[in-house]
Design an enzyme around this catalytic site. Structure first.
Site, PDB file in Angstrom:
ATOM      1  N   GLU A  41     -18.085   1.404  20.523  1.00  0.00           N
ATOM      2  CA  GLU A  41     -17.889   3.336  19.433  1.00  0.00           C
ATOM      3  C   GLU A  41     -18.773   2.579  18.291  1.00  0.00           C
ATOM      4  OE1 GLU A  41     -15.125   2.254  22.196  1.00  0.00           O
ATOM      5  OE2 GLU A  41     -15.553   3.354  22.632  1.00  0.00           O
ATOM      6  N   HIS A 111      -4.925   9.759  23.943  1.00  0.00           N
ATOM      7  CA  HIS A 111      -5.919  10.302  24.423  1.00  0.00           C
ATOM      8  C   HIS A 111      -5.527  11.956  23.762  1.00  0.00           C
ATOM      9  CE1 HIS A 111      -6.476   7.627  27.420  1.00  0.00           C
ATOM     10  NE2 HIS A 111      -7.511   8.110  27.845  1.00  0.00           N
TER      11      HIS A 111
END
Lengths: 307, 400
Positions: A41, A111
Site C-alpha cells: 500500500e 474489513h
C-alpha cells in the site's frame, strides 16, 4: 471525456478487483493502463504520487480502507504538501485513491473501519465519500478530473445492497458541494456514505410517527467541507445531528458540531448531537450494535426536539 | 574508533590515491591533429578508475574518456557546490538561515558525475540533502541561498526551505523531507517515462540510512516487476544520521540489496567513475529495468546543523577522507598532472566562484520575503476564499 493519461492500478484490479469495481477495464484499455500491483500500500500510493507529478492521472485502489494506514505518510507528507512545499512547481492533483470503507455485515476488525477523519486533518487532500451509485459515478469522475489529490471512500455495504438507475453518459458532481437529500424544517441531519440512507430512513420514521420534519444533508465531500449548506440548514432548523460510522471521539462529526455551534450559536434550539460508532475496535458479532441504526438516529431526533 | 568503517574507508582511500597519482594512467591524444589544434578543450583523455563491484551484472569498463573541458566543468561545479555549502554553514551560524539544513560537501562527485551522464529530460527525485542537486539541475547559487533564507527569490519562492528545492523545467522533482518516502515516488516517475516511451530514466536517490526503510523494498519490487527505467541511487555516506552503516544494516552492501535487481558499487568520490557507471546503468535501465547504484561517498559535515559530526566518528577519519579521497582534489590533480590547467588558472577559477557565492549570499540577504498571502496559497489548486488577520485586528489579508 477521454484522457489517455489515466491509469488504474491496485491489488487484483486487473481482473475486476475484489468488489468487481474495475471489471472489464483491462480488456477495454489494455494491460499497460489497468494493472495489478503487489500488496504494497505504501508503495502503491507513493508510485501514484510520482506518476501524477509527471502529469499522468493515476486512479489507485486500496483494496480495503482498513489497509490504507501503511500509506498514511505518503498521503500526509508527500501528496498533500507537494504543491505547497514546491511553491506550485509540482503537484499530484491527478491522483485519486479509491478505498472501500465501512461496515459490511460480517467484516470484523479489519474489513469494516471508516478512517475518513484521519484524512480530514490534512490540508491539501480532498476527501470524498459518495452515498450511492449515481453519486459515486458523478463524484468519481469529478475526482479523477480534479486538480487536487482525492481520497475517495466507497461504502462497501452498498456494492451489494444499493439499487439505483445510473446515467450511462459522462456527468460529474462537483467536489466540495453538499447535497440536500431531504428537505425539512425541524432538525438537520448531516451524514455521508452509507449513513445517508440511515438518516433518510430515520427522517421518514419520525415524519410518520408524529410529523417531525427532518432535513437530511449528504455532505459528499468532507475536506474541504461545505459549511455554508450545513449552516443555512441549521439556521433554519435550530437543531443538528451528525451521523457517522467511525468511532465518535475525534470523528469528523466533532468538527462539524464545533464549526456549526460557533456559526449558529444563537439560533440553536438544542445541543448538537452525534450518533456514531462507539470508541471500540470495530466489533465482529456486535456490528449491529456498533453501527448507527435507524432507531438510534430516531431517538436522537426525539431528544433534540424535546430538549 | 569505528575500526571496521575506518579500515574500509582507508583501504578505499589508499587504493584510489595510488591510482590517481600514477602518472602513467593518463595519456593524452587527439582524434586528429586538426581537432587538437582547434581546441585542446575537446581533446580526449583516458583515465582509469577503481574497479566497480557488481551484483548480477557485468562491470562497466574502468577506463573513462574525458576532456579538459569536462574536467574543468567538474572542477568548477564541485567547487561551486563546496563554497555554497560552506557559505550556508556560515550563514546558518550567523542566524540568516534557520531550522533544518543538511549540507552536501564531500559528496559532490556523485551529482556532478551523474549529471554528466544524464540529460535534463531524465528526472531526479532526492531526499532533504538537496541544495547541490538543485545546482546540478541547472539552478543558481542565488536560488539556493535565497531559499535557505526563506526569500521570495529562492528556488521555491522561499516556501520550501533547505529540504525542498525544485526545478520543474529540468525535471527535478524535489527534495523530500521524510527519510525514504521519495523512493516509491521515483518508481512512479519511472513508470511515466516508460508509459510515454521517451527513453529517459528516473533517478531515485536515497541514503544508506533510508536503505533500511520498508517502502524502499516495495518500490524495488514494483519497479523490477514492471521493468521500469529507474536508477535507484544509494548515496552511502556511511552514516545514517549518527549511526555507522554497518551498525544499522545487517548487510551494508547496498548495491546487492535489491536481491533480484542488479547493482553496481561506484567510487562516489570520483566524478569520472560516477559518470561512467551512471551512463552504463542508464543504458541498462532503459533496455531492461531498474538497477541499484551504490555511491561510496562521504559527508564532511554532520547529518544536519545540530550534529557536529564528530561524536560518532573520529576527526582523523574525516581528515583522512579530505586528504586522500576528496572529489575536488582528485579532479584538480588530473588537471595539473596532465598540464591542462596550471595552479594560477585554477586559483583564478576559485576566486571567481568565491566571488559568485559571496555576491549570491549578499543578494539573498537583501531578497524580499514572500508575501503573507502565500500562507494560504497552493494548498489546493484554487484558494478557498480564506483570509487571515494581520497583526492588528483591522488588517485583513485577502487572498487573490
Amino acid at each position: 471525456m477521454h484522457n489517455s493519461g489515466v491509469i488504474v492500478f491496485g491489488e487484483d484490479v486487473g481482473f475486476g478487483g475484489v468488489f468487481r469495481c474495475t471489471l472489464g477495464l483491462q480488456e477495454k484499455f489494455g494491460r499497460h493502463r489497468v494493472f495489478n500491483t503487489p500488496i504494497s500500500e505504501q508503495g502503491i500510493v507513493g508510485f501514484a504520487i510520482g506518476a501524477a507529478a509527471q502529469g499522468l492521472t493515476p486512479v489507485a485502489e486500496i483494496q480495503f480502507a482498513d489497509y490504507i494506514h501503511p500509506a498514511f505518510d505518503q498521503f500526509v507528507n508527500e501528496a498533500a504538501k507537494y504543491r505547497y512545499r514546491s511553491g506550485n512547481s509540482f503537484n499530484c492533483g491527478g491522483m485519486t485513491v479509491r478505498a472501500p470503507y465501512g461496515a459490511v455485515g460480517h467484516g470484523g476488525h479489519y474489513h469494516s473501519q471508516s478512517p475518513e477523519a484521519f484524512y480530514t486533518h490534512v490540508p491539501g487532500l480532498r476527501v470524498v465519500v459518495p452515498s450511492g451509485p449515481r453519486e459515486a459515478k458523478g463524484l468519481l469522475l469529478a475526482s479523477i478530473q480534479h486538480p487536487d489529490p482525492v481520497v475517495f471512500f466507497e461504502a462497501k455495504m452498498m456494492y451489494r445492497t444499493a439499487v439505483e438507475e445510473v446515467p450511462t453518459g459522462d456527468y460529474t458532481i462537483p467536489v466540495g458541494q453538499a447535497r440536500l437529500a431531504r428537505e425539512g424544517g425541524d432538525v438537520t441531519i448531516v451524514a455521508w456514505g452509507q449513513m445517508v440512507a440511515v438518516a433518510e430512513q430515520a427522517a421518514a420514521v419520525v415524519q410518520e410517527q408524529g410529523g417531525v420534519s427532518c432535513e437530511v444533508i449528504d455532505l459528499r465531500t468532507l475536506l474541504p467541507w461545505d459549511r455554508a449548506t450545513v449552516e443555512a440548514s441549521v439556521s433554519k432548523t435550530g437543531r443538528l445531528i451528525v451521523v457517522h460510522e467511525a468511532p465518535i471521539t475525534s470523528g469528523f462529526g466533532a468538527e462539524i458540531v464545533a464549526a456549526i455551534s460557533k456559526r449558529c450559536f444563537l439560533r440553536l434550539e438544542s445541543p448538537p448531537v452525534r450518533v456514531c460508532g462507539y470508541d471500540t475496535p470495530f466489533p465482529l458479532i456486535y456490528e449491529p450494535l456498533y453501527v448507527p441504526s435507524t432507531p438510534r438516529v430516531v431517538d436522537a431526533i426525539h431528544e433534540a426536539v424535546k430538549f | 574508533m569505528h575500526g571496521r568503517a575506518l579500515a574500509n574507508a582507508l583501504r578505499r582511500a589508499t587504493s584510489s590515491r595510488a591510482e590517481s597519482s600514477a602518472p602513467v594512467l593518463n595519456r593524452l591524444w587527439s582524434r586528429n591533429q586538426q581537432t587538437q589544434a582547434a581546441s585542446d578543450d575537446s581533446s580526449l583523455l583516458e583515465v582509469d578508475v577503481v574497479p566497480y563491484s557488481t551484483h548480477r551484472i557485468d562491470s562497466p569498463g574502468t577506463t573513462v574518456n574525458t576532456t579538459k573541458a569536462e574536467l574543468q566543468q567538474f572542477f568548477e561545479t564541485m567547487y561551486r557546490m563546496r563554497r555554497m555549502e560552506i557559505a550556508a554553514d556560515m550563514m546558518y551560524k550567523a542566524k540568516y538561515i534557520r531550522g533544518f539544513c543538511h549540507l552536501y560537501d564531500g559528496q559532490e562527485a556523485v551529482l556532478v558525475g551523474m549529471e554528466a551522464a544524464l540529460t535534463f529530460k531524465d528526472s531526479i527525485i532526492t531526499s532533504y540533502r538537496d541544495h547541490c542537486t538543485h545546482l546540478g539541475r541547472g539552478g543558481s547559487v542565488l536560488e539556493v541561498m535565497a531559499e535557505l533564507m526563506g526569500k521570495a527569490n529562492g528556488a521555491t519562492k522561499g516556501l520550501g526551505g533547505s529540504m525542498h528545492m525544485y526545478k520543474v523545467e529540468n525535471h527535478f522533482y524535489g527534495g523530500c523531507g521524510i527519510v525514504g518516502a521519495q523512493v516509491p515516488l521515483g518508481a512512479g516517475l519511472g513508470f511515466a517515462h516508460k508509459y510515454r516511451k521517451d527513453g529517459s530514466v528516473a533517478i531515485t536517490m536515497y541514503g544508506d540510512g533510508a536503505a533500511n526503510q520498508g517502502q524502499i523494498f516495495e518500490a524495488f519490487n514494483m519497479a523490477a516487476l514492471w521493468d521500469l527505467p529507474v536508477l535507484f541511487v544509494c548515496e552511502n555516506n556511511h552514516y545514517g544520521m549518527g549511526t555507522a552503516d554497518y551498525r544499522g544494516a545487517k548487510s551494508a552492501k547496498y548495491f546487492t540489496r535489491g536481491d533480484y535487481m542488479p547493482g553496481i558499487k561506484i567510487d562516489g568520490m570520483d566524478a569520472l567513475a560516477v559518470k561512467n557507471g551512471v551512463a552504463y546503468a542508464k543504458e541498462y535501465a532503459v533496455a531492461n529495468g531498474p538497477i541499484i547504484l551504490e555511491m561510496d561517498t562521504y559527508r564532511y559535515h554532520g547529518h544536519s546543523m545540530s550534529d557536529p559530526g564528530s561524536t560518532y566518528r573520529t576527526r582523523d577519519e574525516i581528515s583522512s577522507m579530505r586528504q586522500l579521497r576528496d572529489p575536488i582534489e582528485r579532479i584538480r590533480s588530473l588537471l595539473l598532472n596532465n598540464e591542462l590547467l596550471d595552479t594560477a588558472e585554477l586559483k583564478k577559477i576559485e576566486k571567481a566562484i568565491k566571488k559568485e557565492v559571496d555576491s549570491a549570499v549578499e543578494e539573498a540577504k537583501a531578497g524580499p520575503l514572500p508575501k503573507e498571502e502565500m500562507l494560504w496559497k497552493n494548498i489546493y489548486k484554487d484558494t478557498l476564499g480564506m483570509h487571515m488577520r494581520g497583526r492588528d485586528s483591522k488588517t485583513k489579508i485577502k487572498l487573490t
